[in-house]
Design a protein around this motif. Structure first.
Motif, mmCIF file in Angstrom:
data_model
loop_
_atom_site.group_PDB
_atom_site.id
_atom_site.type_symbol
_atom_site.label_atom_id
_atom_site.label_comp_id
_atom_site.label_asym_id
_atom_site.label_seq_id
_atom_site.Cartn_x
_atom_site.Cartn_y
_atom_site.Cartn_z
ATOM 1 N N ALA A 275 38.792 -71.783 -36.832
ATOM 2 C CA ALA A 275 37.817 -70.854 -36.244
ATOM 3 C C ALA A 275 38.537 -69.819 -35.387
ATOM 4 N N LEU A 280 37.179 -66.416 -38.616
ATOM 5 C CA LEU A 280 35.791 -66.008 -38.416
ATOM 6 C C LEU A 280 35.496 -64.664 -39.073
ATOM 7 N N VAL A 295 32.728 -73.402 -41.682
ATOM 8 C CA VAL A 295 33.904 -73.194 -40.837
ATOM 9 C C VAL A 295 34.250 -74.501 -40.138
ATOM 10 N N PRO A 302 33.811 -71.553 -31.028
ATOM 11 C CA PRO A 302 34.880 -70.669 -31.495
ATOM 12 C C PRO A 302 35.475 -69.823 -30.377
ATOM 13 N N LYS A 316 29.399 -67.923 -31.951
ATOM 14 C CA LYS A 316 28.851 -69.008 -32.766
ATOM 15 C C LYS A 316 27.407 -68.690 -33.176
ATOM 16 N N GLU A 320 25.903 -68.220 -36.940
ATOM 17 C CA GLU A 320 24.831 -69.111 -37.392
ATOM 18 C C GLU A 320 23.601 -68.324 -37.819
ATOM 19 N N PHE A 326 28.931 -74.558 -39.058
ATOM 20 C CA PHE A 326 30.134 -74.966 -38.344
ATOM 21 C C PHE A 326 30.298 -76.486 -38.384
ATOM 22 N N PHE A 328 32.582 -78.630 -36.061
ATOM 23 C CA PHE A 328 33.515 -78.635 -34.942
ATOM 24 C C PHE A 328 33.854 -80.058 -34.516
#
Length: 506
Positions: A275, A280, A295, A302, A316, A320, A326, A328
């Motif tokens: 990220a 990104l 991601v 991020p 983020k 989205e 994501f 994470f």
């Protein structure tokens, strides 16, 4: 990228009242179809093209600093006196017009022929060699000619393409909103006319700092009187099972971007490992092409380490809103034909995998040549290495930053170009300290983040505005000292912060 735009403001050939242009002010008007910016400093009045030659930024929305104007988009700087592009990323000048005062009225007349030639210099240098065909190398080659050097200039580029606009590879070009002809910085004809010998696919095997010879892998040898190392950086490669599969891609070169575009024509799902800014921006570009994007990153949000939690949450949320998913708190454990296996045990199906987990500076040549290397090639404030007559610029250079009081190395396009320009002038004996404040920008769909300064760490953040509303200025402090500023939708504030940081020197 011309000065022609939809006419706006007054017709300057018909005149404006001098009272409309107080000292320290700028006014946008037009001469025929040309957008023209008029400015006043004391009793001096200037008129130049109003469109930045980098990416058509509106200079009227920029900042007047003494007898220059800075572009609000990417901080290029132009002289009001000559129209010269004084600071990258703009490389081409803007036009100048003659201004006539008649009583209380100001009239903009014809375009002027401006002599932008610098006095010949570097007569004792028979040959300058530049290793690297990226931002720093290209900017240096151009600046050598702009400053009157007429000896041999040889640019050795390991790339197969002429110098190109690398930031666009993960932005508009990858998204399909920028044509391919935007990518080359210059044409082959440009280098030929200026007698810049650009050798593509040229890989250097060694540098002899005593005999002052560069030896190529094909056995060729080139003598030099001055040498600029501008070898840039290479992507960090994944070391996991499946890292050799064809579906795994990296994004660093023009060919990499073209290959991704070709893959995106048939792929439906892509997993982006990392990220980072490059990860990104790639995610955003591929979403614009309609791919489902996942991601993966070990952090909780991020870019928190670079920009802080508030801007991390904003970024983020933006992604989205555009459908990015994501993952994470984990990382990739393996890649297979079906997709990516995460350390958390989750499996992500993907036709295409892109890794953006950072880069490392290409310093092997410098190290082999005996130059001082420590997290990059160590240079002084003039970008000189530990060997006489050898300079370094760009992603590889670690220089003593007067604004932080520490040696730093940054991987920003604008910094690389400006260092290339400074190195070229110093090769010619100008003795110019590199003291530019670092600047970069990052694009996420229709939201741009502009960042000036350098904050490897901070102990305090101040936020003016609302990141969630995509309108804010974030200021980073270390030990009570302002070290960096990031803005969203506040381009003029970012320029003002740049000027303020320029004045803060240890």
């Amino acid at each position: 990228m011309s000065e022609t735009a939809q006419p706006s403001g007054p017709d300057l050939t018909k005149g404006i009242a001098a009272s409309e242009l107080p000292t320290g002010a700028m006014l946008l008007g037009h001469v025929g179809d040309d957008a023209v910016l008029v400015a006043r400093q004391g009793e001096e009045i200037f008129a130049i093209g109003a469109i930045c030659t980098h990416y058509n930024g509106p200079l009227a929305d920029g900042l007047l600093v003494e007898d220059t104007v800075r572009c609000p988009l990417h901080h290029a700087c132009f002289s009001f006196r000559t129209g010269e592009a004084l600071r990258a990323p703009a490389l081409n000048p803007v036009s100048c017009w003659r201004v006539e005062r008649d009583g209380d009225m100001l009239f903009v007349r014809e375009k002027m022929k401006v002599d932008r030639r610098h006095a010949p210099s570097g007569a004792d240098l028979g040959s300058v060699v530049i290793i690297g065909g990226g931002a720093a190398g290209n900017a240096a080659a151009e600046m050598l000619r702009r400053y009157g050097y007429d000896g041999r200039v040889t640019m050795l580029s390991a790339d197969d393409a002429l110098p190109y606009d690398r930031p666009n590879l993960s932005k508009d070009f990858l998204a399909g909103t920028a044509p391919a002809d935007w990518i080359p910085l210059r044409s082959a004809d440009f280098y030929e006319k200026r007698k810049i010998d650009v050798r593509l696919g040229a890989r250097v095997a060694s540098i002899d700092t005593t005999a002052r010879i560069v030896t190529l892998e094909d056995g060729g040898r080139i003598e030099f009187d001055a040498l600029l190392l501008a070898t840039g950086a290479s992507p960090v490669r994944l070391d996991i099972p499946g890292a050799d599969l064809a579906k795994l891609r990296y994004l660093r070169t023009f060919d990499d971007s073209v290959a991704l575009i070709d893959e995106a024509k048939t792929a439906k799902r892509v997993a982006v490992i990392g990220a980072s800014f490059i990860g990104l921006e790639t995610a955003a570009a591929l979403r614009e092409r309609g791919l489902e994007v996942h991601v993966i990153g070990p952090q909780s949000r991020p870019l928190e380490r670079v920009l802080g939690p508030e801007l991390g949450d904003m970024i983020k949320a933006i992604h989205e809103e555009h459908g990015v998913k994501f993952h994470f708190g984990t990382s990739a454990a393996a890649i297979n034909e079906r997709g990516v296996i995460l350390k958390s045990g989750e499996a992500i199906e993907a036709d295409l995998v892109v890794a953006g987990i950072g880069v490392h500076p290409d310093v092997a040549l410098a190290s082999q040549a005996g130059l001082r290397v420590d997290n990059g090639i160590v240079v002084d404030e003039y970008l000189r290495t530990s060997a006489d007559g050898i300079f370094a610029a760009g992603d590889i250079a670690r220089w003593p930053d007067p604004h932080t009081g520490s040696p730093i190395r940054v991987e920003h396009w604008v910094v690389a170009e400006r260092q290339g320009q400074t190195a070229a002038r110093n090769i010619l004996g100008q003795n110019e300290r590199f003291d530019a404040v670092p600047f970069f920008w990052s694009q996420h769909y229709d939201v741009a983040i502009r960042y000036v300064g350098h904050a490897e760490r901070w102990d305090k953040i101040e936020i003016d505005g609302n990141p969630a509303a995509r309108d804010c200025m974030v200021t980073y402090f270390q030990a009570g000292r302002k070290v960096a500023v990031a803005t969203v939708s506040r381009d003029l504030a970012n320029l003002r912060a740049e000027v303020e940081l320029e004045q803060e020197i240890f």
